[in-house]
Design an enzyme around this catalytic site. Structure first.
Site, PDB file in Angstrom:
ATOM      1  N   GLU A   1      36.966  45.437  85.013  1.00 13.71           N
ATOM      2  CA  GLU A   1      37.829  45.932  83.947  1.00 13.71           C
ATOM      3  C   GLU A   1      38.023  44.949  82.801  1.00 13.71           C
ATOM      4  O   GLU A   1      38.528  45.335  81.741  1.00 13.71           O
ATOM      5  CB  GLU A   1      39.193  46.350  84.516  1.00 13.71           C
ATOM      6  CG  GLU A   1      39.979  45.234  85.168  1.00 13.71           C
ATOM      7  CD  GLU A   1      39.724  45.101  86.662  1.00 13.71           C
ATOM      8  OE1 GLU A   1      40.596  44.533  87.352  1.00 13.71           O
ATOM      9  OE2 GLU A   1      38.656  45.547  87.123  1.00 13.71           O
TER      10      GLU A   1
ATOM     11  N   SER B   1      32.983  59.338 124.416  1.00 10.16           N
ATOM     12  CA  SER B   1      32.945  60.325 125.499  1.00 10.16           C
ATOM     13  C   SER B   1      32.212  61.586 125.051  1.00 10.16           C
ATOM     14  O   SER B   1      32.085  61.872 123.848  1.00 10.16           O
ATOM     15  CB  SER B   1      34.361  60.685 125.925  1.00 10.16           C
ATOM     16  OG  SER B   1      35.006  61.431 124.905  1.00 10.16           O
TER      17      SER B   1
ATOM     18  N   GLU C   1      32.285  54.335  97.002  1.00 13.61           N
ATOM     19  CA  GLU C   1      33.686  53.894  97.010  1.00 13.61           C
ATOM     20  C   GLU C   1      34.640  55.084  96.941  1.00 13.61           C
ATOM     21  O   GLU C   1      35.650  55.134  97.650  1.00 13.61           O
ATOM     22  CB  GLU C   1      33.948  52.973  95.809  1.00 13.61           C
ATOM     23  CG  GLU C   1      33.269  51.627  95.891  1.00 13.61           C
ATOM     24  CD  GLU C   1      33.323  50.862  94.582  1.00 13.61           C
ATOM     25  OE1 GLU C   1      32.956  49.676  94.577  1.00 13.61           O
ATOM     26  OE2 GLU C   1      33.728  51.445  93.533  1.00 13.61           O
TER      27      GLU C   1
ATOM     28  N   HIS D   1      27.065  43.814  89.642  1.00  9.49           N
ATOM     29  CA  HIS D   1      27.408  45.247  89.631  1.00  9.49           C
ATOM     30  C   HIS D   1      27.160  45.721  88.213  1.00  9.49           C
ATOM     31  O   HIS D   1      27.636  45.115  87.250  1.00  9.49           O
ATOM     32  CB  HIS D   1      28.865  45.462  90.038  1.00  9.49           C
ATOM     33  CG  HIS D   1      29.296  46.896  89.997  1.00  9.49           C
ATOM     34  ND1 HIS D   1      28.489  47.928  90.423  1.00  9.49           N
ATOM     35  CD2 HIS D   1      30.449  47.491  89.565  1.00  9.49           C
ATOM     36  CE1 HIS D   1      29.123  49.079  90.282  1.00  9.49           C
ATOM     37  NE2 HIS D   1      30.319  48.842  89.747  1.00  9.49           N
TER      38      HIS D   1
ATOM     39  N   GLN E   1      35.384  42.618  81.952  1.00  8.94           N
ATOM     40  CA  GLN E   1      34.089  42.096  81.509  1.00  8.94           C
ATOM     41  C   GLN E   1      33.772  42.450  80.063  1.00  8.94           C
ATOM     42  O   GLN E   1      33.298  41.609  79.295  1.00  8.94           O
ATOM     43  CB  GLN E   1      32.965  42.605  82.424  1.00  8.94           C
ATOM     44  CG  GLN E   1      32.857  41.877  83.743  1.00  8.94           C
ATOM     45  CD  GLN E   1      31.594  42.244  84.502  1.00  8.94           C
ATOM     46  OE1 GLN E   1      30.611  42.698  83.907  1.00  8.94           O
ATOM     47  NE2 GLN E   1      31.611  42.047  85.802  1.00  8.94           N
TER      48      GLN E   1
ATOM     49  N   GLY F   1      35.260  33.545  91.786  1.00 10.96           N
ATOM     50  CA  GLY F   1      35.956  34.368  92.773  1.00 10.96           C
ATOM     51  C   GLY F   1      35.109  34.612  93.996  1.00 10.96           C
ATOM     52  O   GLY F   1      34.311  33.754  94.401  1.00 10.96           O
ATOM     53  N   SER F   2      35.247  35.792  94.580  1.00 10.41           N
ATOM     54  CA  SER F   2      34.567  36.105  95.845  1.00 10.41           C
ATOM     55  C   SER F   2      33.062  35.884  95.755  1.00 10.41           C
ATOM     56  O   SER F   2      32.492  35.101  96.520  1.00 10.41           O
ATOM     57  CB  SER F   2      34.858  37.556  96.245  1.00 10.41           C
ATOM     58  OG  SER F   2      34.095  37.924  97.374  1.00 10.41           O
ATOM     59  N   GLN F   3      32.399  36.563  94.822  1.00  9.34           N
ATOM     60  CA  GLN F   3      30.957  36.377  94.685  1.00  9.34           C
ATOM     61  C   GLN F   3      30.622  35.058  93.993  1.00  9.34           C
ATOM     62  O   GLN F   3      29.642  34.400  94.338  1.00  9.34           O
ATOM     63  CB  GLN F   3      30.350  37.544  93.896  1.00  9.34           C
ATOM     64  CG  GLN F   3      30.196  38.814  94.710  1.00  9.34           C
ATOM     65  CD  GLN F   3      29.174  38.690  95.825  1.00  9.34           C
ATOM     66  OE1 GLN F   3      28.216  37.928  95.736  1.00  9.34           O
ATOM     67  NE2 GLN F   3      29.385  39.452  96.885  1.00  9.34           N
TER      68      GLN F   3
END
Length: 334
Positions: free
Chosen positions: A85, A253, A196, A109, A87, A27-29
């Site tokens: 969830e 500002s 998070e 993680h 693993q 996946g992503s990683q």
């Protein structure tokens, strides 16, 4: 006390030359770490489920995906990059019995290892190497010759050799180019969940929703509320990202800066801070982990209901309509 940070010269990539790295999940990683390691000369194998988009992506990128069991049996370093969830269940059903003494069980993680859903057998060290950025950034920065800063931690009783292999792994994905910060499984897991919940996802989402609803209920046009409470948030976050709070205040500002100092503490007040401490306590004592694990054991009914509810918010409907007018935005819809 300042963190200990490691760079390229602190890591020896040759420590991995006789090792096989098994990446579980493309996946992503997974896709980023696997490709970066391969480009660094490491022997990488990947595991994915046949018939899934990530399986096809792995094939497209030149890998021949194996089953989880095959990849674990062949690997020396086993990097679990599956959703939090699932693993624990996958570990007990398909990973644990195929580990051997001397293997290193890895993650990016620490949730499941820290909260006891993954308990390695004797002779298997645990190691965390966690890039502090999404996979696409880990890959693109590596290709450009840079790297995303990362974290490193080893589990209780792990050897210094495991730590050295972790630094080598971090170098292989480009982490030591940006700097690798030494931490612990507890610190990485607990700070990640806290960030998070109170800021990055939970805190910001609720602040945006509450502000939008306050303006609309007061009779202002929802389009104006969307621009002021959600759309322009990116401008501020980009300034934070570039130079912290002071650069943001320098860039806006004087009126906005004065409102920041005088009204911000009325929103994030002592009651908010007390609730943050309560949430941190729930993370540290395992209450949130138990809740999330049990939610998934039950099929995630509350999670799915929350998701359905927020997809139907007026804020989201207005946003979809306004984003369609902005050709410069690569608009996404779920």
């Amino acid at each position: 006390m300042p963190a200990t940070i490691y760079y390229d010269n602190d890591a020896d990539l040759s420590l991995l030359k006789d090792k096989t790295i098994a990446i579980l999940g493309f996946g992503s990683q997974g896709h980023a770490q696997a490709q970066n390691l391969r480009d660094s000369g490491c022997n990488v194998i990947v595991s994915e489920l046949p018939g899934t988009p990530n399986y096809d992506l792995a094939k497209k990128n030149g890998f021949e995906p194996l089953s989880t069991e095959e990849a674990v049996a062949q690997g020396d370093l086993i990097q679990i990059l599956l959703p939090d969830e699932i693993q624990g269940d996958v570990y007990r059903a398909r990973i644990r019995d195929h580990l051997s003494p001397g293997n290193i069980l890895m993650c990016s993680h620490g949730f499941n290892i820290h909260f006891g859903q993954i308990e390695p057998p004797p002779g298997v060290d645990t190691l965390l190497v966690a890039p502090k950025g999404p996979g696409h950034l880990v890959r693109s920065e590596f290709v450009k010759g840079g790297g995303v800063p990362s974290l490193i931690a080893v589990g209780d009783g792990a050897s210094r050799e495991t730590f050295a292999l972790g630094l080598a792994y971090a170098k292989g994905i480009g982490g030591t180019r940006g700097g690798v910060i030494e931490t612990t499984f507890a610190e990485e897991t607990e700070t990640d969940l806290f960030g998070e919940q109170v800021v990055l996802c939970g805190g910001v989402s609720e602040l945006v929703k509450a502000a939008f609803e306050t303006l609309v209920e007061a009779g202002y046009q929802p389009e104006m509320a969307y621009f002021e409470c959600l759309h322009e948030l990116k401008l501020i976050v980009d300034l934070f990202y570039q130079g912290g709070l002071n650069y943001m205040r320098y860039s806006v500002s004087n009126t906005a800066e004065y409102g920041d100092y005088t009204r911000g503490p009325r929103i994030i007040n002592q009651e908010t801070r007390d609730e943050m401490k309560k949430i941190l306590g729930e993370i540290r004592n395992g209450e949130f982990a138990r809740e999330w694990i049990l939610e998934n054991k039950a099929g995630a009914p509350a999670f799915k209901a929350y998701r359905r509810r927020d997809r139907e918010l007026e804020l989201e409907e207005v946003g979809r309509r306004l984003r369609s007018l902005m050709s410069w935005i690569d608009a996404k819809e779920v």
